[in-house]
Scaffold this active site. Structure first.
Site, mmCIF file in Angstrom:
data_model
loop_
_atom_site.group_PDB
_atom_site.id
_atom_site.type_symbol
_atom_site.label_atom_id
_atom_site.label_comp_id
_atom_site.label_asym_id
_atom_site.label_seq_id
_atom_site.Cartn_x
_atom_site.Cartn_y
_atom_site.Cartn_z
ATOM 1 N N SER A 79 28.220 73.915 16.932
ATOM 2 C CA SER A 79 27.165 72.973 16.563
ATOM 3 C C SER A 79 27.403 71.560 17.072
ATOM 4 O O SER A 79 26.475 70.749 17.104
ATOM 5 C CB SER A 79 26.991 72.944 15.041
ATOM 6 N N ASP A 109 26.337 64.257 8.861
ATOM 7 C CA ASP A 109 26.221 65.127 7.691
ATOM 8 C C ASP A 109 27.625 65.547 7.265
ATOM 9 O O ASP A 109 28.601 64.919 7.659
ATOM 10 C CB ASP A 109 25.296 66.328 7.974
ATOM 11 N N HIS A 129 29.266 66.939 10.857
ATOM 12 C CA HIS A 129 29.019 66.486 12.224
ATOM 13 C C HIS A 129 29.015 64.970 12.391
ATOM 14 O O HIS A 129 28.606 64.251 11.477
ATOM 15 C CB HIS A 129 27.675 67.051 12.707
#
Length: 360
Positions: free
Chosen positions: A38, A325, A328
């Site tokens: 991600s 978040d 990340h």
């Protein structure tokens, strides 16, 4: 008459510089092929119907050029975008967005990265659906086949030998280990890390067999300092265990890449010490960062009890937060990391930085 000589001469010199084959970074690197999780996913998981690891909804993308969520786990650009910017290339599009297009071109690169992905296949089960590294590499083999059909074998190999293969993976494997009592009972952390490195080396060898010659490999960051880990501590401190094994994995990765180079003489690589750069930002905040513990977007303790969903709240100034978040980095953090990846000192990039790698 003499007054016109300098401007004309200057224009001529600038023209030579601009059109010199050694000047354009884009000419040196025709394409970027991205593999990972991600941290560099640009939207592949948007196309996975069952996946829980998605970011194609607000408040993700709030600072992106379109002001809309794209599938990037960020308020704006991620590291893959900034690497492409450095090389004068468009961001590599998500592979799954191209599979239905008959005339899809892979000449400037493609991204196979997927949120939730790991080196091991099992990591995708946590999020129901993602694209683990083995599957990403198998997708690349299909792209390789199309490039050979399009360019011919020799031209395809020449194209790929100049291209950049970026590998950003490993964090989800470590998170998966520390969150699994079954894994911890059956395998020591040392054994687990060794298996990660053996599996990754196998995939890198496969990429080499199909054209990869220039590899950018990043170590995992200080995952113990993510808001998701800090919130588990009453004092909101980093998880020392998670950080310790992040370092051990990175040490192994650095050694493994050296072994790979000794076995495959025509491969070149740049290893980036994400951990040290990231931890330095946290311990010695600079670049305008004032919040190093809490996520910008989320709910609850450190805004890490609930992910960055539409119901979550988010900070007004994303540039002073290291974390977007619970896992990340913000766009601002990603930009700083890529600055060091591209032109960083030898303490962070080994044996050369990305700028030196693409010049080979």
């Amino acid at each position: 008459m003499a007054n016109n000589i300098l401007p004309i001469g200057l224009f001529f010199i600038l023209s030579l510089l601009n059109f010199s084959p050694n000047f354009s970074k884009a000419q040196k690197v025709p394409a970027i092929y991205v593999f990972g999780d991600s941290l560099v996913d640009v939207g592949n998981n948007n196309h996975l119907k069952l996946s829980l690891a998605k970011a194609n909804f607000p408040h993700n993308g709030i600072d992106f050029s379109t002001k809309k969520a794209t599938g990037r786990f960020s308020n704006g650009k991620n590291a893959a975008d900034f690497v492409a910017d450095k090389l004068g290339l468009p961001s590599s599009p998500p592979y799954l967005s191209l599979t239905s297009k008959n005339n899809a071109s892979f000449l400037t690169g493609v991204s196979f990265a997927s949120g939730g992905a790991g080196i091991f296949n099992g990591t995708d089960e946590i999020y129901r659906q993602s694209i683990p590294l083995t599957k990403q590499v198998s997708f690349y083999l299909l792209v390789h086949e199309k490039l050979v059909q399009q360019l011919g074998a020799s031209r395809a190999q020449e194209h790929l030998s100049k291209s950049l293969f970026a590998i950003v993976i490993g964090s989800n494997d470590l998170f998966g280990y520390f969150d699994s009592s079954k894994l911890r009972n059956n395998t020591t952390p040392h054994q687990y890390v060794e298996k990660m490195l053996v599996s990754l080396k196998e995939q890198l060898k496969k990429l080499h067999s199909y054209g990869a010659r220039k590899i950018l490999a990043t170590g995992v960051g200080a995952i113990g300092c993510c808001p998701s880990e800090r919130k588990k501590s009453k004092t909101e401190e980093c998880s020392q265990e998670a950080n310790y094994w992040s370092v051990k994995y990175n040490e192994g990765l650095k050694a493994m890449l050296g072994q790979l180079k000794s076995e495959l003489k025509d491969i070149n690589y740049s290893y980036f010490d994400t951990y040290s750069v990231f931890l330095n930002l946290i311990q010695n905040p600079s670049h305008g960062f004032t919040e190093v513990k809490s996520a910008c977007c989320g709910l609850g303790k450190l805004r890490a009890d609930v992910p960055c969903l539409p119901i979550a709240t988010y900070c007004k100034n994303r540039r002073d937060h290291i974390f977007w978040d619970l896992y990340h980095p913000t766009e601002a953090t990603a930009s700083i990391l890529v600055d060091d990846i591209f032109d960083g000192p030898s303490q962070y990039t080994f044996p050369i930085n990305l700028k030196q790698l693409i010049a080979l």
